[in-house]
Design an enzyme around this catalytic site. Structure first.
Site: not given
Ligand code: NAD
Length: 298
Positions: A93, A168, A243
């Site tokens: 997102t 979204k 966010k």
């Molecule tokens: P998260 O922080 O758990 O996961 C993100 C991952 O990206 C982490 O494991 C981090 O180490 C990795 N990362 C960061 N920089 C990196 C890089 N340069 N190279 C490789 N890996 C890297 O976040 P999440 O909850 O999985 O959310 C991910 C996305 O999905 C976000 O944009 C969030 O807004 C969206 N989202 C989350 C949810 C939810 O309920 N968690 C729901 C819908 C959408």
């Protein structure tokens, strides 16, 4: 199909595992060793870097925290490293402007990229029941659909580049505002002496009904099981709600849209998050809106 999956956090771990389970060859990378080890356990192939993961990929999927991460990963490790024929799918997102800029970069190189943010949370990611909102060309959507269907149950083509992110944030602005309104209504009903289960039974089948009420009811013990019953653990974190509201406010400003309800929700969730609540389910904001609420069972 050879798929590179970058970003194996709360969402990416379940999504990449579902692709591996469906028989795809998933080369996974995350800067967190723990996240990477978890993905390998779930059937993905370990890559030492994003560049290594994408080198022979037919599809590259990213699930990263913010637009800055997405722009940086594509500029440094996807463009010039992945085959030009690879389909690029960003499921994070992020802000509409960054989504469109990265897609324009991809197009300038002759690559097809789509934005495909999701709704459905961590359980949706784990259970392959996500909703995907896709922005990009018809060709990109048609190529992505069979892969996205392995991770979700609904895949909608929202429009051109950035339209998935637009859908979204509009949706999540509405979610934030309905949660605040739902908490207010329960708080007022309580102060007026109405039994809250009775209020739920009426409003959940009347015109005040919303997903915030029926799926994340903020009052413990009222309605179906919700994070409120578990002291607001799990669910959709306040920090993520904030966010998305910030992204919505940025987008609203860019087109001069009047969003008084969204703006109010954003400022309330900001105050609530600042109070050390960023990790709690967003329905916990009822604690701030109705502070002298009796504890459950008292
Ligand atoms: P998260 O922080 O758990 O996961 C993100 C991952 O990206 C982490 O494991 C981090 O180490 C990795 N990362 C960061 N920089 C990196 C890089 N340069 N190279 C490789 N890996 C890297 O976040 P999440 O909850 O999985 O959310 C991910 C996305 O999905 C976000 O944009 C969030 O807004 C969206 N989202 C989350 C949810 C939810 O309920 N968690 C729901 C819908 C959408």
């Amino acid at each position: 199909m050879k798929i590179a999956f970058i970003g194996l956090g709360n969402m990416g771990s379940g999504m990449s595992a579902n692709l591996a389970r469906a028989g795809h060859d998933v080369a996974a990378f995350d800067i967190s060793e723990d996240a990477l080890a978890h993905a390998v356990q779930a059937g993905c192939r370990r890559a030492a870097s994003t560049a290594e993961a994408v080198v022979d990929a037919e599809v590259v999927i990213t699930m990263l925290p913010t637009g800055k991460h997405v722009a940086a990963v594509f500029a440094a490790d996807v463009f010039g490293k992945a085959p030009l024929s690879a389909l690029l799918i960003d499921c994070s997102t992020i802000d509409v402007a960054t989504a469109q800029a990265v897609q324009a970069d991809a197009a300038a190189r002759g690559m097809v990229m789509i934005d495909a943010p999701v709704s459905g949370g961590i359980s949706g990611a784990n259970n392959a029941t996500l909703t995907f909102m896709v922005g990009g060309s018809d060709d990109g959507f048609d190529r992505a659909r069979p892969i996205l269907e392995k991770m979700g149950k609904t895949v909608v083509h929202a429009g051109g580049s950035g339209a998935g992110q637009t859908a979204k944030i509009c949706n999540n602005m509405l979610l934030g505002a309905t949660m605040v309104a739902t908490c207010e209504a329960f708080a007022m009903a309580r102060r007026l002496g109405l039994d809250l289960q009775t209020f739920y039974d009426i409003s959940s089948v009347s015109s005040g009904q919303s997903w915030s009420m029926t799926t994340h009811c903020p009052v413990p013990g009222v309605g179906p099981n919700s994070p409120a019953n578990n002291d607001y653990q799990g669910g959709f974190a306040t920090g993520l709600m904030l966010k998305d509201l910030k992204l919505a406010m940025e987008a609203a400003q860019s087109v001069n849209a009047a969003v008084p309800m969204g703006a109010t929700a954003e400022s309330l969730f900001q105050v609530f998050a600042n109070g050390g609540n960023a990790g709690r389910d967003f329905s916990a904001i009822i604690k701030m809106l109705d502070p002298d609420r009796p504890k459950p069972g008292s």
